[in-house]
Scaffold this active site. Structure first.
Site: not given
Ligand code: MV4
Length: 451
Positions: A116, A289, A291
């Site tokens: 992150k 994200n 995905r």
């Protein structure tokens, strides 16, 4: 084009990917654990391979077994779905090293976004607004205290390897901060094997807005608008909608353009989602994200774009079939996640489906691997169906959602349908006035009446 794709997942997302493949004339290989012999994704696929015992760590996370299954079935590409190995950079690399195409981003980009701190650094380099906080990790209590003075309380400590709220602790003052720092590090170490943490100003009543993007290997980048995912409990999303009731046209354009800017800066390819917190008309990047996401169907509903199909096309090296100006946003869509759980205690409720009827009609989509007589196993997460409704306006969508939830019959397991009904009947929700803590307040205030 690929001739055969292995689907490295289970449940409704395995079906979702299978359907896109079949719509494109591509054969599918299902993989499954011994607990999933009778699963719908196994029944539908052209071929199936058992990859291990029920525990996910021995089957759906078993990289060697999955790559072996792909090799013996002569598979061209692997789609990881969501969860399991979908954001595992080592797996993506291993797949490519075996001469199989990973349907997703480059391993390097999965790795950057999995951390992150590096994700935030990329956002900052690209000129994206981030929540005020530390530049990198916080490595001592002294450093935490010093920086908190300049940021101002309340403060949030977050795990560098985080996501899903693990290793995240807020603090209103110095004493709480020392405690939060210690607890967050310990939790992060247990959950991720990495105790590194960073610091941000704690936003108290934000909404969670995410932008869906698609990008190809030729540098074309488009956004498919936003999803408002604020309705969650314990970091589990319950209901998502698009467009967000909180954004006007200008703000939507601004956030979406920002997301595309970040994707271009990175040279990212395939589908991705950029997450923002939105509060007091300001938005801040928090995570990306790398995905396909559970809630992708609401975006498909308002754009008419098959996101999984585009993922597959992009992975073959094809250019996006449309430009930004060719994407039409039409109407409003909402997804309800239906889980096999007690709607009051949220304790999971596996079991045999004894009655089953799905809603239908215009603007109604059900993505589910359930069928009459199927036994929901206790080994995996409790999501058993997703109901997606589309209408011309938010009001039409809400009316249709109520109608569709009424039609849904699932017996043999407890489901969250009564909670979904309750929440869509609440005046705050009807007025679009909610933030990321609203659902938990609703549940705790016992406004939620027993079914
Ligand atoms: C935050 C936040 C408030 N302020 N960051 C939760 C998990 C991770 N994805 C980021 N999360 C949050 N980050 C700052 N600076 C509040 C949350 C948060 C949250 C975010 C999105 C959706 C649901 C949430 C539930 C609780 C806390």
């Amino acid at each position: 084009m690929f001739e055969k794709i292995l689907i490295a997942n289970r449940g409704e997302v395995a079906l979702r990917i299978h359907r896109a493949c079949r719509d494109m004339g591509i054969k599918t290989v299902a993989v499954h654990s011994t607990a999933d012999h009778d699963a719908m994704h196994v029944r539908l696929a052209n071929e199936s391979v058992c990859i291990g015992p029920p525990a996910a760590s021995d089957s759906y996370l078993n990289t060697a077994a999955i790559i072996t299954a792909a090799t013996i079935t002569n598979t061209d590409a692997i789609h990881p779905g969501y969860g399991f190995l979908s954001e595992n950079a080592d797996f993506a690399q291993m797949v490519e090293d075996h001469g199989i195409t990973f349907i997703g981003p480059l391993p390097e980009h999965i790795r950057i976004m999995g951390n992150k701190i590096t994700a935030k650094q990329v956002a900052q380099e690209a000129g994206i607004p981030c929540v005020p906080g530390s530049n990198g990790s916080i490595d001592s209590e002294e450093e935490a205290l010093l920086l908190a003075e300049s940021i101002g309380y309340p403060i949030l400590i977050k795990a560098t390897s985080g996501g899903g709220g693990k290793g995240m602790k807020s603090a209103d003052n110095k004493d709480q901060l020392i405690e939060a720092y210690r607890i967050a590090r310990r939790e992060a170490n247990v959950a991720f094997g990495n105790s590194e943490v960073y610091m941000e100003k704690y936003l108290q009543r934000p909404r969670h807005i995410e932008i869906q993007i698609l990008s190809d290997i030729h540098g074309n980048v488009v956004h498919l608008g936003e999803r408002d995912c604020s309705l969650q409990r314990n970091h589990q999303k319950m209901l998502e909608e698009t467009p967000s009731p909180a954004l006007n046209f200008e703000m939507r354009e601004k956030i979406s353009r920002t997301a595309c800017q970040m994707i271009r800066h990175l040279g990212y390819r395939n589908a991705g989602t950029i997450e923002f917190l939105y509060e007091n008309s300001e938005f801040y990047f928090i995570e990306m994200n790398t995905r396909l996401q559970v809630e992708h169907p609401i975006t498909e509903a308002i754009t008419g774009i098959d996101i999984v199909r585009e993922q597959i096309r992009i992975a073959t090296g094809a250019p996006l079939g449309f430009t930004q100006s060719e994407i039409n946003f039409s109407g409003h869509a909402i997804e309800c996640r239906i889980n096999a759980e007690d709607p009051k205690t949220f304790i999971s409720s596996p079991g045999r489906i004894s009655k089953f009827h799905t809603p239908g009609g215009l603007g109604v989509r059900v993505d589910s691997g359930l069928y009459l007589g199927y036994t929901v196993p206790h080994n995996y997460d409790s999501n058993i169906a997703k109901l997606i409704v589309h209408g011309k306006t938010r009001n039409e969508c809400l009316m249709r959602l109520r109608r569709a939830l009424d039609e849904f019959v699932i017996e043999g397991v407890k489901t969250t349908v009564p909670l979904q009904m309750e929440l869509i009947s609440d005046s705050d929700f009807i007025n679009g006035k909610y933030d990321i803590h609203w659902l938990e307040r609703l549940i705790n205030d016992k406004k939620f009446i027993e079914n």
